[in-house]
Design an enzyme around this catalytic site. Structure first.
Site, PDB file in Angstrom:
ATOM      1  N   SER A 253       0.840  -1.188   0.000  1.00 44.13           N
ATOM      2  CA  SER A 253       0.000   0.000   0.000  1.00 44.13           C
ATOM      3  C   SER A 253       0.877   1.241   0.000  1.00 44.13           C
ATOM      4  CB  SER A 253      -0.924   0.007   1.220  1.00 44.13           C
ATOM      5  OG  SER A 253      -0.153   0.270   2.373  1.00 44.13           O
ATOM      6  N   LYS A 254       0.221   2.395  -0.019  1.00 48.83           N
ATOM      7  CA  LYS A 254       0.933   3.659  -0.129  1.00 48.83           C
ATOM      8  C   LYS A 254       2.046   3.819   0.901  1.00 48.83           C
ATOM      9  CE  LYS A 254      -1.380   7.152  -2.683  1.00 48.83           C
ATOM     10  NZ  LYS A 254      -2.498   6.404  -3.282  1.00 48.83           N
ATOM     11  N   ARG A 255       1.801   3.315   2.104  1.00 45.93           N
ATOM     12  CA  ARG A 255       2.807   3.536   3.145  1.00 45.93           C
ATOM     13  C   ARG A 255       4.124   2.809   2.847  1.00 45.93           C
ATOM     14  NH1 ARG A 255       2.644  -0.876   7.008  1.00 45.93           N
ATOM     15  NH2 ARG A 255       0.976  -2.245   6.288  1.00 45.93           N
ATOM     16  N   HIS A 256       4.109   1.914   1.869  1.00 50.15           N
ATOM     17  CA  HIS A 256       5.357   1.239   1.504  1.00 50.15           C
ATOM     18  C   HIS A 256       6.127   1.995   0.424  1.00 50.15           C
ATOM     19  CE1 HIS A 256       2.809  -2.117   3.125  1.00 50.15           C
ATOM     20  NE2 HIS A 256       3.873  -2.178   3.887  1.00 50.15           N
ATOM     21  N   GLY A 257       5.734   3.234   0.190  1.00 48.09           N
ATOM     22  CA  GLY A 257       6.481   4.054  -0.776  1.00 48.09           C
ATOM     23  C   GLY A 257       5.872   3.990  -2.160  1.00 48.09           C
TER      24      GLY A 257
END
Ligand code: GLU
Length: 491
Positions: A253-257
């Site tokens: 997801s987004k939090r993984h860059g």
């Protein structure tokens, strides 16, 4: 045997993500390996989720990766149109065929009725599924519903018994009990087809022989197989590509860059590196130690039997390493060309200006090439070539500037450098060796403070490369600035 045909069928609801890009890539490899055709189809029947320029941007990303399609939007082809929104009549026609054969029926249930059914299932702790209420409606209730002006959807009548077995080319046999699969909607009350139906009609009419898609669709596959049988259409082979997970094995997801191909492009990843990296997420070449491969090589080596059936774990460090390898291999002229937009957006220079100083720019780029991981980082790390440091790295100052003898040593550096008749890398190098010897100190005592003085940072290309590229006057001027700074702060 006929021609092998595969398709990539994105829904234009956003950008092309790395998962989608890898699915496209495996399709591309699979087609090209056998001289087959790679078809692109845009699945834009979900009007609410469709985003205006999404399809164009996805196509742009595919092209940027080098995955040109043989048939599809823009290029056309014999099985077009390749956009589902332009194929309405076909879906209507085949839905009618199924109804005529009694294999599909009109469902008049209202959203409220369906919700009540689901609620009941929830209370009974059962999986919510359609009860089949409209399955065998007689003429009377139909007439009543019609008079009420109720809207209807078309449902497909699924078999009640037995199993549907997906013989997956990657996962092997995956079996589904037919009783678990309730009659599902193929045409919604707004007249638009659902994914499962449009997908089958198109894959069939487009002559798709192999459906390679993301794992998350495996539960759709038995439904699609039922439709092929009902339509008496030849069944393609299926292969479901395993998921890509984040390093902590959670869903990406987004939090993984960065997630989308555009984001990677904007960060200065090369398409060659992304393609190579994504290919290895789930596929192993015959020589498992081989990591760097061109698109052509991968096409040559690709084999579905070497695609893993378990999820692949995404590792941005590995991708960055690989990107660095590709940057290293680039011809300097090519690297310069690709780097210019990043130099421009970092506000360091302009294309016109760089064209005027092309030889200088080439030298500067070559000094950075060995260590760069992305073009964006490379541009940032070479800022000092374009302007003197605005500040000095704090830790570097403590380590290399804050001693009483440093200003004096740098003054001696300025002295020897000023006297140098010709400004070459070797001459600078020799001058520092001689000076260190005369002073009875290690070269490091001169090199580290000089580097900090010239670049403001403590890492980067070899010092003498930097000196050479900066030129004599700039080198001496920056050394003098640093001497002033040291005297102001540490004397
Ligand atoms: N439009 C679907 C998606 O983007 C395609 C699935 C398929 O390949 O059948 O997930």
């Amino acid at each position: 045997m006929g021609e092998l045909r595969v398709r990539f069928a994105p829904s234009p609801t956003g950008y092309l993500h790395i998962g989608g890009a890898r699915t496209a890539l495996f399709n591309y490899f699979f087609a090209k390996h056998s001289g087959g055709r790679f078809v692109l189809r845009i699945e834009d029947t979900d009007v609410e989720r469709t985003i205006e320029d999404s399809a164009d941007r996805m196509m742009e990303s595919l092209k940027w990766l080098g995955l040109e399609w043989d048939e599809g939007p823009v290029v056309g082809g014999p099985a077009g149109p390749y956009q589902q929104s332009q194929r309405q009549e076909l879906y209507q026609k085949y839905a009618q065929t199924l109804m005529d054969k009694g294999l599909a029926y009109k469902c008049y249930c209202t959203p409220e009725e369906l919700e009540a059914e689901r609620e009941q299932a929830r209370l009974a702790k059962k999986a919510p599924r359609y009860s089949g209420r409209c399955r065998n409606l007689t003429q009377d209730p139909i007439r009543k519903f019609e008079e009420e002006g109720r809207r209807w959807a078309i449902r497909f009548r699924t078999p009640d018994e037995g199993y549907t077995v997906v013989d997956d080319l990657i996962r092997g046999e995956v079996s589904f009990a037919n009783e678990e699969i309730a009659d599902f909607i193929i045409m919604k009350s707004d007249g638009l087809p659902t994914y499962n139906f449009a997908c089958v009609i198109d894959d069939w009419l487009m002559g798709i022989t192999h459906v390679l898609r993301a794992d998350e669709h495996i539960s759709n596959t038995p439904r699609q197989m039922m439709l092929y049988r009902a339509l008496m259409a030849p069944m393609p082979k299926f292969a479901h590509v395993p998921m890509i997970l984040a390093p902590d094995r959670s869903k990406l997801s987004k939090r993984h860059g960065a997630q989308t191909v555009e984001e990677f492009r904007d960060k200065g990843y090369l398409p060659e590196a992304i393609v190579n990296y994504l290919a290895l997420l789930g596929w192993t070449p015959p020589d498992a130690t081989q990591e760097l491969m061109s698109l052509e090589e991968m096409v040559e080596l690709f084999d579905l039997s070497r695609v893993s059936s378990t999820a692949a774990v995404y590792d941005v460090k590995k991708l960055s390493w690989m990107n660095g390898q590709y940057i290293k291999q680039l011809d300097p002229e090519e690297l310069m060309e690709r780097l210019i937009p990043f130099i421009e957006s970092a506000g360091l220079s302009t294309r016109e200006h760089l064209a005027e100083r092309k030889d200088w720019f080439r030298e500067a780029v070559i000094t950075m090439q060995e260590r760069a991981r992305t073009l964006e980082e490379m541009a940032e790390n070479m800022a000092f070539y374009f302007r003197p440091p605005e500040s000095y790295d704090e830790k570097g100052v403590k380590k290399h500037f804050a001693q009483p003898e440093v200003a004096g040593l740098l003054e001696k550096c300025v002295e020897v450098l000023s006297r140098m008749p010709e400004w070459t890398l070797e001459a600078c190098d020799r001058a520092y060796t001689d000076l260190a010897q005369r002073e009875g100190i290690s070269r490091g005592k001169l090199i580290h403070p000089t580097r900090l003085a010239l670049s403001g940072i403590t890492f980067g290309p070899g010092l003498f490369d930097i000196m050479y590229v900066l030129g004599k006057d700039e080198t001496i001027s920056r050394l003098n600035t640093a001497i002033g700074f040291i005297k102001d702060n540490f004397e």
